[in-house]
Enzyme design. Sequence first.
Site, PDB file in Angstrom:
ATOM      1  N   ARG A 148      25.430   8.328 -36.789  1.00 49.50           N
ATOM      2  CA  ARG A 148      25.588   9.767 -36.556  1.00 49.50           C
ATOM      3  C   ARG A 148      26.721  10.083 -35.580  1.00 49.50           C
ATOM      4  NH1 ARG A 148      20.238  11.373 -33.183  1.00 49.50           N
ATOM      5  NH2 ARG A 148      19.323  10.789 -35.163  1.00 49.50           N
ATOM      6  N   HIS A 149      27.084   9.126 -34.734  1.00 49.09           N
ATOM      7  CA  HIS A 149      28.241   9.394 -33.860  1.00 49.09           C
ATOM      8  C   HIS A 149      29.256   8.250 -33.925  1.00 49.09           C
ATOM      9  CE1 HIS A 149      25.482   7.307 -31.191  1.00 49.09           C
ATOM     10  NE2 HIS A 149      24.786   8.390 -30.873  1.00 49.09           N
ATOM     11  N   ASN A 185      29.112   5.832 -21.271  1.00 50.54           N
ATOM     12  CA  ASN A 185      28.715   5.894 -22.677  1.00 50.54           C
ATOM     13  C   ASN A 185      29.546   6.963 -23.398  1.00 50.54           C
ATOM     14  OD1 ASN A 185      27.322   6.747 -25.042  1.00 50.54           O
ATOM     15  ND2 ASN A 185      25.543   5.595 -24.359  1.00 50.54           N
ATOM     16  N   GLY A 211      26.158   8.767 -19.915  1.00 53.31           N
ATOM     17  CA  GLY A 211      26.958   9.366 -20.966  1.00 53.31           C
ATOM     18  C   GLY A 211      27.076  10.867 -20.843  1.00 53.31           C
ATOM     19  N   HIS A 212      25.974  11.549 -21.161  1.00 55.14           N
ATOM     20  CA  HIS A 212      26.037  12.995 -21.366  1.00 55.14           C
ATOM     21  C   HIS A 212      26.639  13.754 -20.189  1.00 55.14           C
ATOM     22  CE1 HIS A 212      24.485  17.129 -21.727  1.00 55.14           C
ATOM     23  NE2 HIS A 212      24.783  16.926 -22.986  1.00 55.14           N
ATOM     24  N   GLU A 269      17.225  -2.694 -18.955  1.00 60.22           N
ATOM     25  CA  GLU A 269      17.751  -1.393 -18.544  1.00 60.22           C
ATOM     26  C   GLU A 269      16.550  -0.468 -18.461  1.00 60.22           C
ATOM     27  OE1 GLU A 269      21.331   0.177 -20.276  1.00 60.22           O
ATOM     28  OE2 GLU A 269      20.625   2.245 -20.035  1.00 60.22           O
ATOM     29  N   ARG A 287      24.554   3.406 -34.088  1.00 65.38           N
ATOM     30  CA  ARG A 287      23.247   3.701 -34.680  1.00 65.38           C
ATOM     31  C   ARG A 287      23.243   3.332 -36.161  1.00 65.38           C
ATOM     32  NH1 ARG A 287      19.741   7.609 -31.987  1.00 65.38           N
ATOM     33  NH2 ARG A 287      18.784   7.689 -34.029  1.00 65.38           N
ATOM     34  N   ARG A 341      32.647  17.892 -37.033  1.00 65.91           N
ATOM     35  CA  ARG A 341      33.626  18.390 -37.988  1.00 65.91           C
ATOM     36  C   ARG A 341      34.080  17.329 -38.983  1.00 65.91           C
ATOM     37  NH1 ARG A 341      36.552  23.218 -36.882  1.00 65.91           N
ATOM     38  NH2 ARG A 341      34.901  24.688 -36.468  1.00 65.91           N
ATOM     39  N   THR A 353      18.027  11.841 -29.253  1.00 68.16           N
ATOM     40  CA  THR A 353      18.679  10.734 -28.579  1.00 68.16           C
ATOM     41  C   THR A 353      17.613   9.664 -28.400  1.00 68.16           C
ATOM     42  OG1 THR A 353      19.829  10.057 -26.559  1.00 68.16           O
ATOM     43  CG2 THR A 353      18.281  11.859 -26.337  1.00 68.16           C
ATOM     44  N   THR A 354      17.939   8.560 -27.737  1.00 65.13           N
ATOM     45  CA  THR A 354      16.952   7.503 -27.579  1.00 65.13           C
ATOM     46  C   THR A 354      15.812   8.023 -26.696  1.00 65.13           C
ATOM     47  OG1 THR A 354      18.837   6.025 -27.579  1.00 65.13           O
ATOM     48  CG2 THR A 354      16.716   5.057 -27.051  1.00 65.13           C
ATOM     49  N   HIS A 372      26.722   3.215 -28.616  1.00 68.91           N
ATOM     50  CA  HIS A 372      25.513   2.946 -29.407  1.00 68.91           C
ATOM     51  C   HIS A 372      25.887   3.077 -30.876  1.00 68.91           C
ATOM     52  CE1 HIS A 372      21.011   4.188 -30.203  1.00 68.91           C
ATOM     53  NE2 HIS A 372      21.399   3.169 -30.941  1.00 68.91           N
ATOM     54  N   GLU A 421      24.967  -0.854 -27.490  1.00 66.64           N
ATOM     55  CA  GLU A 421      23.552  -0.530 -27.666  1.00 66.64           C
ATOM     56  C   GLU A 421      23.257  -0.575 -29.158  1.00 66.64           C
ATOM     57  OE1 GLU A 421      23.068   3.349 -26.058  1.00 66.64           O
ATOM     58  OE2 GLU A 421      23.485   2.722 -24.015  1.00 66.64           O
ATOM     59  N   HIS A 435      19.898   6.808 -18.756  1.00 68.09           N
ATOM     60  CA  HIS A 435      19.366   7.900 -19.572  1.00 68.09           C
ATOM     61  C   HIS A 435      19.031   9.118 -18.696  1.00 68.09           C
ATOM     62  CE1 HIS A 435      18.251   9.094 -23.641  1.00 68.09           C
ATOM     63  NE2 HIS A 435      17.585  10.025 -22.986  1.00 68.09           N
ATOM     64  N   GLY A 436      19.739  10.182 -18.973  1.00 72.93           N
ATOM     65  CA  GLY A 436      19.480  11.447 -18.276  1.00 72.93           C
ATOM     66  C   GLY A 436      19.999  11.489 -16.850  1.00 72.93           C
ATOM     67  N   ASP A 480      29.461   7.836 -26.660  1.00 73.48           N
ATOM     68  CA  ASP A 480      28.888   8.346 -27.923  1.00 73.48           C
ATOM     69  C   ASP A 480      29.111   9.847 -28.104  1.00 73.48           C
ATOM     70  OD1 ASP A 480      27.845   5.812 -28.004  1.00 73.48           O
ATOM     71  OD2 ASP A 480      25.763   6.431 -27.724  1.00 73.48           O
ATOM     72  N   HIS A 481      29.016  10.566 -26.986  1.00 73.78           N
ATOM     73  CA  HIS A 481      29.035  12.025 -27.093  1.00 73.78           C
ATOM     74  C   HIS A 481      30.393  12.560 -27.529  1.00 73.78           C
ATOM     75  CE1 HIS A 481      25.688  10.841 -24.605  1.00 73.78           C
ATOM     76  NE2 HIS A 481      25.081  11.926 -24.996  1.00 73.78           N
TER      77      HIS A 481
HETATM   78  N1  PXP Z   1      21.363   3.894 -21.777  1.00 74.74           N
HETATM   79  C1  PXP Z   1      20.813   3.847 -23.016  1.00 74.74           C
HETATM   80  C2  PXP Z   1      20.121   2.601 -23.446  1.00 74.74           C
HETATM   81  C3  PXP Z   1      20.918   4.954 -23.894  1.00 74.74           C
HETATM   82  O1  PXP Z   1      20.373   4.884 -25.128  1.00 74.74           O
HETATM   83  C4  PXP Z   1      21.615   6.102 -23.463  1.00 74.74           C
HETATM   84  C5  PXP Z   1      21.759   7.271 -24.387  1.00 74.74           C
HETATM   85  O2  PXP Z   1      22.570   6.936 -25.453  1.00 74.74           O
HETATM   86  C6  PXP Z   1      22.188   6.102 -22.174  1.00 74.74           C
HETATM   87  C7  PXP Z   1      22.018   4.995 -21.346  1.00 74.74           C
HETATM   88  C8  PXP Z   1      22.963   7.265 -21.648  1.00 74.74           C
HETATM   89  O3  PXP Z   1      22.144   8.376 -21.540  1.00 74.74           O
HETATM   90  P1  PXP Z   1      22.777   9.788 -21.158  1.00 74.74           P
HETATM   91  O4  PXP Z   1      23.690  10.183 -22.247  1.00 74.74           O
HETATM   92  O5  PXP Z   1      21.582  10.667 -21.014  1.00 74.74           O
HETATM   93  O6  PXP Z   1      23.524   9.589 -19.862  1.00 74.74           O
END
Ligand code: PXP
Length: 239
Positions: free
Chosen positions: A51-52, A9, A214-215, A153, A47, A20, A102-103, A45, A72, A192-193, A11-12
């Site tokens: 925002r990103h 992912n 992602g993160h 998911e 949104r 910026r 975040t979600t 994602h 997403e 997620h996480g 997005d970050h």
């Molecule tokens: N899957 C979904 C559906 C999400 O919304 C996210 C966060 O954008 C992720 C996976 C990835 O989560 P993380 O950034 O915590 O790894």
Amino acid sequence: MKRMRLGVNVDHVATLREARKTTEPDPVTAAMLAEQGGADQITFHLREDRRHIQNRDARIISEMAQTMVNMEMAATPEMQEIALALHPDSVTLVPERREELTTEGGLDLVRLTDRVAPVVKALQNGGIRVAAFINPDTAQIKEAARIGFDAIEIHTGEYANAAKSEKDNALRTIRDASITAAKYGLHVHAGHGLTYHNVLPIVEIEEIEELNIGHSIIARSVFVGIERAVREMIELIKR
Ligand code: PXP
């Protein structure tokens, strides 16, 4: 060796750019380098509040990715139209609240079935596979199967955030949900996480075919570069 697919992912990377309102770092470059590192899929994602990830990012990533693209999005008419135009390999429907960081939770399919079902049908008619991002909950899984989703998911946030004493319980819930979903004929993804430290017990769940992370990967890539960060995650999730 067989392993789960890894969706990265990006997005970050866009979050950092938007801090910026400039042109760097570019999530498109991140996506290309993640593929060089071995990612099986690029996830972003788009949104409603942009925002990103911006429309331009979604468009260029969809055009340039050599691997699979997973978009997403919220189940709204605007997003449906964009997805049908971009034609990603898959869409994952997620809930959105503007104030969240975040979600934060899974999509409540039981409550939102009338809004979600037509979007699923329209996307599938457009040749896009559709997943529902839901909590590991039997009622939600049954509803996902009833609506006709291709996949779920499983939201792994609760497992990721659980105190040590609660981890096993949270993991068992995810394992049971994965088995139930597979029984209903749904493909099973998770995300997620998830981090380099907590992903292994998830990898051991046979039914899970795909992770979206992602993160943790993007955070590590600040220090080691994105190709290496992705490669290190792939090494970990081999089974
Ligand atoms: N899957 C979904 C559906 C999400 O919304 C996210 C966060 O954008 C992720 C996976 C990835 O989560 P993380 O950034 O915590 O790894």
